[in-house]
Design a protein around this motif. Structure first.
Motif, mmCIF file in Angstrom:
data_model
loop_
_atom_site.group_PDB
_atom_site.id
_atom_site.type_symbol
_atom_site.label_atom_id
_atom_site.label_comp_id
_atom_site.label_asym_id
_atom_site.label_seq_id
_atom_site.Cartn_x
_atom_site.Cartn_y
_atom_site.Cartn_z
ATOM 1 N N ALA A 13 -10.888 1.790 -6.537
ATOM 2 C CA ALA A 13 -11.045 2.857 -5.833
ATOM 3 C C ALA A 13 -12.201 3.728 -6.448
ATOM 4 C CB ALA A 13 -9.820 3.851 -5.878
ATOM 5 N N THR A 35 -12.933 -2.127 5.351
ATOM 6 C CA THR A 35 -11.635 -2.550 5.721
ATOM 7 C C THR A 35 -10.632 -1.848 5.075
ATOM 8 O OG1 THR A 35 -11.605 -3.944 3.370
ATOM 9 C CG2 THR A 35 -12.724 -4.951 5.568
ATOM 10 N N GLY A 36 -10.847 -0.641 4.091
ATOM 11 C CA GLY A 36 -9.780 0.159 3.614
ATOM 12 C C GLY A 36 -9.651 0.926 4.732
ATOM 13 N N TYR A 39 -6.583 -0.542 6.468
ATOM 14 C CA TYR A 39 -5.298 -0.432 5.979
ATOM 15 C C TYR A 39 -4.826 0.999 5.851
ATOM 16 C CZ TYR A 39 -5.851 -5.096 4.362
ATOM 17 O OH TYR A 39 -5.992 -6.473 4.294
ATOM 18 N N ARG A 40 -5.712 1.795 6.014
ATOM 19 C CA ARG A 40 -5.136 3.464 5.807
ATOM 20 C C ARG A 40 -4.649 3.809 7.175
ATOM 21 N NH1 ARG A 40 -7.554 6.986 2.067
ATOM 22 N NH2 ARG A 40 -8.788 6.024 0.380
ATOM 23 N N SER A 100 -1.387 1.767 -0.909
ATOM 24 C CA SER A 100 -1.243 0.439 -1.400
ATOM 25 C C SER A 100 0.040 -0.287 -1.451
ATOM 26 C CB SER A 100 -1.291 0.754 -2.854
ATOM 27 O OG SER A 100 -2.693 1.063 -3.293
ATOM 28 N N ARG A 130 -11.266 -4.941 -1.153
ATOM 29 C CA ARG A 130 -10.785 -5.372 -2.246
ATOM 30 C C ARG A 130 -10.642 -6.776 -2.415
ATOM 31 N NH1 ARG A 130 -10.867 -0.603 -1.989
ATOM 32 N NH2 ARG A 130 -9.666 0.979 -3.049
ATOM 33 N N ARG A 180 -3.027 3.562 -8.076
ATOM 34 C CA ARG A 180 -3.523 2.609 -7.036
ATOM 35 C C ARG A 180 -4.106 1.602 -7.418
ATOM 36 N NH1 ARG A 180 -7.367 3.753 -2.610
ATOM 37 N NH2 ARG A 180 -8.103 5.626 -3.594
ATOM 38 N N ASP A 184 -3.074 -2.224 -6.603
ATOM 39 C CA ASP A 184 -3.661 -3.070 -5.963
ATOM 40 C C ASP A 184 -4.239 -4.607 -6.417
ATOM 41 O OD1 ASP A 184 -4.003 -1.256 -3.762
ATOM 42 O OD2 ASP A 184 -5.936 -0.113 -4.415
HETATM 43 O O1 CDP Z 1 -12.374 4.555 -0.513
HETATM 44 P P1 CDP Z 1 -11.054 4.020 -1.495
HETATM 45 O O2 CDP Z 1 -11.571 3.492 -2.508
HETATM 46 O O3 CDP Z 1 -10.279 5.182 -1.742
HETATM 47 O O4 CDP Z 1 -10.086 3.044 -0.762
HETATM 48 P P2 CDP Z 1 -10.272 2.228 0.533
HETATM 49 O O5 CDP Z 1 -11.288 1.241 0.640
HETATM 50 O O6 CDP Z 1 -10.204 3.260 1.581
HETATM 51 O O7 CDP Z 1 -8.825 1.539 0.613
HETATM 52 C C1 CDP Z 1 -7.784 2.089 0.641
HETATM 53 C C2 CDP Z 1 -6.548 1.153 0.118
HETATM 54 O O8 CDP Z 1 -6.535 0.019 1.252
HETATM 55 C C3 CDP Z 1 -6.860 0.342 -1.155
HETATM 56 O O9 CDP Z 1 -6.333 1.163 -2.198
HETATM 57 C C4 CDP Z 1 -6.075 -0.931 -0.784
HETATM 58 O O10 CDP Z 1 -4.561 -0.682 -1.212
HETATM 59 C C5 CDP Z 1 -6.107 -1.142 0.623
HETATM 60 N N1 CDP Z 1 -7.139 -2.295 0.613
HETATM 61 C C6 CDP Z 1 -6.928 -3.493 0.414
HETATM 62 O O11 CDP Z 1 -5.675 -3.959 0.352
HETATM 63 N N2 CDP Z 1 -7.754 -4.666 0.877
HETATM 64 C C7 CDP Z 1 -8.750 -4.300 1.349
HETATM 65 N N3 CDP Z 1 -9.847 -5.276 1.655
HETATM 66 C C8 CDP Z 1 -9.430 -2.857 1.476
HETATM 67 C C9 CDP Z 1 -8.284 -1.774 1.128
#
Ligand code: CDP
Ligand code: CDP
Length: 226
Positions: A13, A35-36, A39-40, A100, A130, A180, A184
């Motif tokens: 993060a 991609t986050g 999930y959001r 998460s 991720r 988080r 993750d």
């Molecule tokens: O921008 P930030 O680092 O806060 O997070 P984000 O990229 O928006 O991703 C939010 C959450 O989605 C992550 O903490 C993961 O739990 C999940 N995520 C995931 O599991 N796999 C991905 N390819 C992208 C996000």
């Protein structure tokens, strides 16, 4: 550059993934995929429906009736959930702290991974997340793993919140980031991990411009090697 590559940018993060991924995509005239945000958006919908976030069956069924769209935008890519714009709502703290739990669920990961692979199938894409290099696009030509110290990442989020006029607390942000990252990294399916062939870039002491340049250098080296 003729060949349209797949560029995967992963990391914990607030390592700067989306900020630099967007600029790299623009520079190369590639598509950018956050991609986050997917999930959001799924998390936001489950919360709006007042679902138990651990009820995997219910959330999997919900996904079959979910319509998620992205519209390129500068500086922010717009996100639409069932036709309604949720670009800002998906960044709320309650969504951030719940995501998460949803992201650990097998069916959710399967559906979103299929969408992501479909978006990337013709290349010419920068995708951040991720598990992009390790699971979604294992054959991506360029894989970057961005890291930075927790202190630095919390400070970046803190400054961002202050700039938005939000009430914020550095120690609290640090705690939330650590929780988080732990969730993750320790989940069973596609945890946050550096792919064996990914290049790690420690951005703790780097500016956004320096990170962007470093990634573009790696992209150009990759093209020359081919
Ligand atoms: O921008 P930030 O680092 O806060 O997070 P984000 O990229 O928006 O991703 C939010 C959450 O989605 C992550 O903490 C993961 O739990 C999940 N995520 C995931 O599991 N796999 C991905 N390819 C992208 C996000
Ligand atoms: O997508 P991810 O959660 O990895 O991070 P981000 O949302 O792109 O970046 C978090 C914050 O760090 C943003 O406010 C960026 O402007 C900032 N940032 C920075 O200060 N220095 C960098 N080298 C990269 C990002």
């Amino acid at each position: 550059m003729d060949k349209k590559l797949q560029i995967a940018i992963d990391g914990p993060a607030s390592a700067g993934k989306s900020t630099v991924a967007k600029i790299v995509a623009k520079d190369l005239s590639y598509i950018y995929c956050d991609t986050g945000a997917m999930y959001r958006a799924v998390t936001l919908k489950a919360m709006q429906n007042h679902f138990d976030l651990n009820d995997e069956e219910k959330i999997a069924t919900m996904l079959t009736e979910t319509n998620l769209n992205f519209e390129p935008g500068d500086p922010v890519q717009k996100v639409f959930l069932d036709g309604k714009e949720v670009t800002e709502a998906i960044r709320r703290t309650d969504v951030t702290n719940a995501v998460s739990t949803i992201a650990a669920q097998e069916q959710v990961r399967k559906v979103l991974t299929d969408w992501q692979r479909d978006l990337a199938k013709d290349g010419g894409i920068v995708m951040d997340g991720r598990d992009i290099g390790s699971a979604v696009l294992p054959n991506a030509e360029v894989k970057i793993f961005l890291v930075a110290s927790v202190q630095e990442r919390a400070e970046r989020r803190y400054k961002e919140n202050i700039a938005k006029g939000m009430d914020t607390d550095l120690e609290q942000l640090k705690k939330e980031i650590e929780i988080r990252d732990h969730k993750d990294s320790t989940r069973e399916i596609s945890p946050l991990t550096k792919a064996a062939d990914a290049i790690e870039v420690d951005t703790t002491a780097m500016s956004i411009e320096e990170v962007v340049q470093k990634i573009l250098d790696i992209v150009h080296e990759t093209v020359f090697r081919k």
